[in-house]
Design an enzyme around this catalytic site. Sequence first.
Site, short mmCIF file in Angstrom:
data_model
loop_
_atom_site.label_atom_id
_atom_site.label_comp_id
_atom_site.label_asym_id
_atom_site.label_seq_id
_atom_site.Cartn_x
_atom_site.Cartn_y
_atom_site.Cartn_z
N GLY A 177 43.87 32.69 35.04
CA GLY A 177 43.32 32.14 34.11
C GLY A 177 42.17 32.88 33.56
O GLY A 177 41.90 34.24 34.05
N ALA A 178 41.10 32.34 32.94
CA ALA A 178 40.00 32.97 32.58
C ALA A 178 39.10 31.79 32.17
O ALA A 178 39.41 30.74 31.86
CB ALA A 178 40.23 33.75 31.09
N GLY A 180 35.37 34.90 36.77
CA GLY A 180 34.73 34.98 37.99
C GLY A 180 33.79 33.44 38.21
O GLY A 180 33.04 33.65 38.97
N THR A 184 43.94 26.91 37.01
CA THR A 184 44.94 27.27 36.11
C THR A 184 46.18 28.16 36.93
O THR A 184 47.39 27.89 36.91
CB THR A 184 44.95 27.93 34.94
OG1 THR A 184 43.57 27.16 34.21
CG2 THR A 184 45.95 28.02 33.90
N GLU A 211 40.31 40.09 41.60
CA GLU A 211 41.22 39.85 40.67
C GLU A 211 41.05 41.08 39.68
O GLU A 211 42.09 41.57 39.00
CB GLU A 211 40.58 38.67 39.50
CG GLU A 211 40.57 37.38 40.10
CD GLU A 211 39.95 36.35 39.45
OE1 GLU A 211 40.27 34.99 39.82
OE2 GLU A 211 38.80 36.51 38.68
#
Length: 224
Positions: A86-87, A99, A35, A107
């Site tokens: 993103g996540a 991660g 993303t 990050e």
Amino acid sequence: MTQDQLKQAVAQAAVDLILPKLDEKSVVGVGTGSTANFFIDALAQHKTAFDGAVASSEATAQRLKGHGIPVYELNSVSELEFYVDGADESDAHLNLIKGGGAALTREKIVAAVAKTFICIADASKLVPVLGAFPLPVEVIPMARSHVARQLVKLGGDPVYREGVVTDNGNVILDVHNLQITNPVELESQINAIVGVVTNGLFAARPADVLLLGTAEGVKTLKAE
């Protein structure tokens, strides 16, 4: 819409959100992953509107440079207005698990410096309770077994991510079967284990804004 189309939509929405607030001195923090890559590609269309970027991984730095966007070391930058990333999961309070791409430590550092942390994700990433996605923990290699034993005591099922070395030269343990009802507390508990560099819970410093890609368009969420 496909997942990639949703990611492209939120990436463009993030560019549209920050662009009016950028000037020729602005440096943008940029995350890592699929993303974030769409965000880099969209941001590159406006590379004359800002000074450059701070990258959260070597991979992101290479992609930025490939677009001709200057990349700065974080230590040389006094402030970051925005960090966009993103996540893997987000809850309604914008606590995140990150991660999956093994870049969690850098990050987290860049997110800590930024005034505004904008998370971009497709709708599948918004969950009632964090933990279905295994929680990544970056670990000093010699401490791997010790840390794994401590994570078991916390109720998790840690799995060594074979063949992965982080940009910092460390290893990743992915912790399965955690029901993360108090992410702030768990983030602190795991980070207190000797040998842990950091873990993928972004709860002490959650996102400020979540741009969520849905079939009905991009939704803007603030923490509940």
